[in-house]
Write a protein that holds these residues in place. Structure first.
Motif, PDB file in Angstrom:
ATOM      1  N   PRO A  46       0.920  -0.853   0.157  1.00  0.00           N
ATOM      2  CA  PRO A  46       0.003  -0.026  -0.460  1.00  0.00           C
ATOM      3  C   PRO A  46       0.628   1.128  -0.481  1.00  0.00           C
ATOM      4  O   PRO A  46       0.361   1.779  -0.715  1.00  0.00           O
ATOM      5  N   TYR A  47       2.188   1.099   0.769  1.00  0.00           N
ATOM      6  CA  TYR A  47       3.068   2.904   0.938  1.00  0.00           C
ATOM      7  C   TYR A  47       3.708   2.679  -0.893  1.00  0.00           C
ATOM      8  O   TYR A  47       3.617   3.719  -0.750  1.00  0.00           O
ATOM      9  N   GLU A  48       3.726   1.678  -1.274  1.00  0.00           N
ATOM     10  CA  GLU A  48       4.179   1.932  -2.173  1.00  0.00           C
ATOM     11  C   GLU A  48       3.458   1.858  -3.728  1.00  0.00           C
ATOM     12  O   GLU A  48       3.568   3.506  -4.479  1.00  0.00           O
ATOM     13  N   ALA A  49       1.979   1.719  -2.644  1.00  0.00           N
ATOM     14  CA  ALA A  49       0.909   2.378  -4.319  1.00  0.00           C
ATOM     15  C   ALA A  49       0.418   3.898  -3.818  1.00  0.00           C
ATOM     16  O   ALA A  49       0.257   3.909  -4.776  1.00  0.00           O
ATOM     17  N   GLN A  50       0.263   3.956  -3.211  1.00  0.00           N
ATOM     18  CA  GLN A  50       0.358   5.759  -2.518  1.00  0.00           C
ATOM     19  C   GLN A  50       1.094   6.245  -3.171  1.00  0.00           C
ATOM     20  O   GLN A  50       0.992   7.644  -3.675  1.00  0.00           O
TER      21      GLN A  50
END
Length: 102
Positions: free
Chosen positions: A26-30
């Motif tokens: 999720p952090y990378e997607a954000q």
């Protein structure tokens, strides 16, 4: 046989081999989404600055045609209007999510 391979290239090539997709956290997607938004807004800003530069060049008597200034102005206007519409839809979707019962 050559005619069949032209009309049906998937069967003649053999079974498809799908590459496994890399799962992102999720952090990378954000971060990726944030970078995408930043780049999109930067492009709109660049179009606005190009339009301003062309307008100033025309006013100062520079070597630029009126139609080039008008085209740059319209491109900047369309880019800004599209950005504002996307922003409005995002806000509308956010408000709709907030109104959902839990």
């Amino acid at each position: 046989m050559a005619i069949q391979s032209v009309f049906n290239p998937v069967q003649s090539a053999g079974p498809l081999q799908m590459e496994p997709q890399k799962k992102s956290t999720p952090y990378e997607a954000q971060q990726s989404f944030g970078t995408f938004l930043k780049d999109a807004i930067q492009q709109v800003n660049n179009k606005q600055m190009e339009s301003d530069t062309a307008t100033q060049k025309l006013v100062m008597g520079g070597d630029i045609e009126l139609h080039d200034v008008m085209i740059a102005s319209q491109k900047a206007s369309i880019a800004l209007n599209a950005t504002m519409e996307v922003r409005n839809k995002v806000i509308e979707a956010y408000q709709e999510i907030i109104r959902m019962p839990i």
